[in-house]
Design a protein around this motif. Sequence first.
Motif, PDB file in Angstrom:
ATOM      1  N   TYR A 184     -29.158 -12.562 -41.070  1.00 30.18           N
ATOM      2  CA  TYR A 184     -29.916 -12.680 -39.817  1.00 30.18           C
ATOM      3  C   TYR A 184     -31.261 -11.971 -39.963  1.00 30.18           C
ATOM      4  O   TYR A 184     -32.290 -12.471 -39.519  1.00 30.18           O
ATOM      5  CB  TYR A 184     -29.075 -12.036 -38.713  1.00 30.18           C
ATOM      6  N   HIS A 185     -31.245 -10.773 -40.563  1.00 28.78           N
ATOM      7  CA  HIS A 185     -32.472  -9.979 -40.672  1.00 28.78           C
ATOM      8  C   HIS A 185     -33.387 -10.482 -41.790  1.00 28.78           C
ATOM      9  O   HIS A 185     -34.602 -10.334 -41.718  1.00 28.78           O
ATOM     10  CB  HIS A 185     -32.121  -8.499 -40.873  1.00 28.78           C
TER      11      HIS A 185
ATOM     12  N   GLU B 143     -25.481 -18.026 -28.283  1.00 28.32           N
ATOM     13  CA  GLU B 143     -25.484 -16.617 -27.842  1.00 28.32           C
ATOM     14  C   GLU B 143     -26.123 -16.397 -26.459  1.00 28.32           C
ATOM     15  O   GLU B 143     -25.662 -15.571 -25.683  1.00 28.32           O
ATOM     16  CB  GLU B 143     -26.213 -15.770 -28.896  1.00 28.32           C
TER      17      GLU B 143
ATOM     18  N   ARG C 269     -19.497 -11.441 -25.448  1.00 25.80           N
ATOM     19  CA  ARG C 269     -19.443  -9.979 -25.584  1.00 25.80           C
ATOM     20  C   ARG C 269     -19.891  -9.238 -24.341  1.00 25.80           C
ATOM     21  O   ARG C 269     -19.723  -8.034 -24.248  1.00 25.80           O
ATOM     22  CB  ARG C 269     -20.350  -9.534 -26.745  1.00 25.80           C
TER      23      ARG C 269
ATOM     24  N   ARG D 153     -25.103 -19.430 -32.711  1.00 27.25           N
ATOM     25  CA  ARG D 153     -24.724 -18.243 -33.502  1.00 27.25           C
ATOM     26  C   ARG D 153     -23.657 -18.548 -34.561  1.00 27.25           C
ATOM     27  O   ARG D 153     -23.878 -18.364 -35.734  1.00 27.25           O
ATOM     28  CB  ARG D 153     -24.228 -17.153 -32.556  1.00 27.25           C
TER      29      ARG D 153
ATOM     30  N   HIS E 263     -27.202 -16.646 -38.762  1.00 24.37           N
ATOM     31  CA  HIS E 263     -26.003 -15.849 -38.483  1.00 24.37           C
ATOM     32  C   HIS E 263     -24.758 -16.406 -39.151  1.00 24.37           C
ATOM     33  O   HIS E 263     -23.702 -15.761 -39.175  1.00 24.37           O
ATOM     34  CB  HIS E 263     -25.768 -15.796 -36.972  1.00 24.37           C
TER      35      HIS E 263
ATOM     36  N   ASN F 152     -24.695 -11.120 -42.613  1.00 16.85           N
ATOM     37  CA  ASN F 152     -23.940 -11.210 -41.359  1.00 16.85           C
ATOM     38  C   ASN F 152     -22.740 -12.146 -41.427  1.00 16.85           C
ATOM     39  O   ASN F 152     -21.933 -12.163 -40.498  1.00 16.85           O
ATOM     40  CB  ASN F 152     -24.849 -11.687 -40.223  1.00 16.85           C
TER      41      ASN F 152
ATOM     42  N   ARG G 222     -23.856  -2.418 -45.667  1.00 18.35           N
ATOM     43  CA  ARG G 222     -25.224  -1.972 -45.418  1.00 18.35           C
ATOM     44  C   ARG G 222     -25.190  -0.481 -45.128  1.00 18.35           C
ATOM     45  O   ARG G 222     -24.087   0.044 -44.939  1.00 18.35           O
ATOM     46  CB  ARG G 222     -25.858  -2.761 -44.268  1.00 18.35           C
TER      47      ARG G 222
ATOM     48  N   TRP H  79     -23.805 -13.370 -23.765  1.00 16.63           N
ATOM     49  CA  TRP H  79     -23.885 -12.781 -25.103  1.00 16.63           C
ATOM     50  C   TRP H  79     -22.748 -13.363 -25.968  1.00 16.63           C
ATOM     51  O   TRP H  79     -21.826 -12.664 -26.357  1.00 16.63           O
ATOM     52  CB  TRP H  79     -23.798 -11.245 -25.017  1.00 16.63           C
TER      53      TRP H  79
ATOM     54  N   ARG I 223     -16.797  -9.096 -30.682  1.00 11.74           N
ATOM     55  CA  ARG I 223     -17.736  -9.764 -31.585  1.00 11.74           C
ATOM     56  C   ARG I 223     -17.024 -10.718 -32.548  1.00 11.74           C
ATOM     57  O   ARG I 223     -17.603 -11.681 -33.020  1.00 11.74           O
ATOM     58  CB  ARG I 223     -18.530  -8.694 -32.360  1.00 11.74           C
TER      59      ARG I 223
ATOM     60  N   GLN J 226     -19.584  -4.995 -42.742  1.00  9.40           N
ATOM     61  CA  GLN J 226     -19.749  -5.946 -41.620  1.00  9.40           C
ATOM     62  C   GLN J 226     -18.916  -7.201 -41.881  1.00  9.40           C
ATOM     63  O   GLN J 226     -17.706  -7.135 -41.693  1.00  9.40           O
ATOM     64  CB  GLN J 226     -21.229  -6.210 -41.378  1.00  9.40           C
TER      65      GLN J 226
HETATM   66  O1  LIG Z   1     -25.249 -11.315 -32.610  1.00  8.86           O
HETATM   67  C1  LIG Z   1     -26.095 -10.541 -32.879  1.00  8.86           C
HETATM   68  O2  LIG Z   1     -26.480 -10.321 -34.154  1.00  8.86           O
HETATM   69  C2  LIG Z   1     -27.743  -9.775 -34.469  1.00  8.86           C
HETATM   70  C3  LIG Z   1     -27.619  -9.210 -35.855  1.00  8.86           C
HETATM   71  O3  LIG Z   1     -26.580  -8.297 -35.893  1.00  8.86           O
HETATM   72  P1  LIG Z   1     -26.691  -6.984 -36.742  1.00  8.86           P
HETATM   73  O4  LIG Z   1     -25.402  -6.273 -36.566  1.00  8.86           O
HETATM   74  O5  LIG Z   1     -26.945  -7.444 -38.137  1.00  8.86           O
HETATM   75  O6  LIG Z   1     -27.893  -6.250 -36.191  1.00  8.86           O
HETATM   76  C4  LIG Z   1     -28.103  -8.706 -33.481  1.00  8.86           C
HETATM   77  O7  LIG Z   1     -29.326  -8.153 -33.777  1.00  8.86           O
HETATM   78  C5  LIG Z   1     -28.049  -9.299 -32.089  1.00  8.86           C
HETATM   79  O8  LIG Z   1     -28.404  -8.349 -31.140  1.00  8.86           O
HETATM   80  C6  LIG Z   1     -26.649  -9.717 -31.826  1.00  8.86           C
HETATM   81  O9  LIG Z   1     -26.545 -10.271 -30.587  1.00  8.86           O
END
Ligand SMILES: O=C1O[C@H](COP(=O)(O)O)[C@@H](O)[C@H](O)[C@H]1O
Length: 329
Positions: A100-101, A196, A248, A180, A130, A84, A55, A230, A278, A39
């Motif tokens: 982010y997660h 975003e 996006r 973001r 992010h 991210n 990942r 987005w 993106r 990523q």
């Molecule tokens: O910009 C965004 O990022 C989040 C996290 O991205 P990811 O690729 O790590 O899942 C995403 O969940 C979100 O939908 C998106 O708009």
Amino acid sequence: MSIFIYIAAPGTESIYILKLSQKKYLTKIQQINTEGEPQPILLLPEKNLLYVGIRPKNRIDTYYIDNEKKIYKVHSIQLEYPINHISTDQTKNFLFCSSYHGNLIYLISLNHFGYPEHILFTIKNIYGCHFSQVDIENKILFSTALKENKIYMHKISEMIENNTINFKKHLIMGKNSGPRHLSFHPTKKYLYSINEFNGTVDVINIHNMENINIIQNINMLPIEYTGKFWGADIHITQCGKFLYATDRSANILTVFSVHEVFGTLKIINHYITEKQPRSFHIDHNDQYLFIVGQQSNSLTVYHMNDKTGLLHFLNNFSINNNPLWVTTY
Ligand SMILES: O=C1O[C@H](COP(=O)(O)O)[C@@H](O)[C@H](O)[C@H]1O
């Protein structure tokens, strides 16, 4: 001089390396399997290294860039959460990796080869983080908390020297805006945020840490646009005269002029571009803009007019598939 383009394509678990020749031809010089989905990528020309966030077995792989600008893997470090965004401090001794997660930022030390060594500190509870990057004075780390509609600020010396964070500030952004990515003005104390969820860009005055404030909020999409928002990526040129941002959903790349003194923005033009853009990148001479589309599965290269900021289509190349991050050497 040729420019080398590095693209993360998680759909095929690979990094593409393309060459843009002096005659503006694009050729693929390498496609390397990354054994996992790449990523964010970050290129460190000082050490000829490329850092890649991978990942679902979360890690940062480090690749060495040889004389032909091809890469081979030299190092790997495991992480608990996927990342991210990757940035370095100004001394190039540390990495900041936003998750982010995981809602956190890893501060990772680099050894003398530039390889990631230890996680020195983890900044937790940054919801939907992010992006994080240190300011040009190498003092304050600015990060986005997309799910909290906030930008956080932390003093990096405290984390590096004392393993602590006493200094912690935040700026409240627009309601449901979803900050973001950020971009720092190259010479003046202004910061730009792409949001975003509401199709806007904020201009933030960072002259005085005691009084950080938003001085402008501008819609980035054409007035007639009625679709969903987005927002994705944002970059200012090295000359500080122009700023670019992508959405996006609208598949639009917006060009702004930047006020010489006040740092405020004015829209110059909108371009329909790659589908689901993106990520994009501007080379360090402000000559070319490289943009990838997750849905169009391709890269477009534009030539940038240094007087007007306008873009002129140069070339396009298919990337298989889901190109998500682009940078250059
Ligand atoms: O910009 C965004 O990022 C989040 C996290 O991205 P990811 O690729 O790590 O899942 C995403 O969940 C979100 O939908 C998106 O708009």
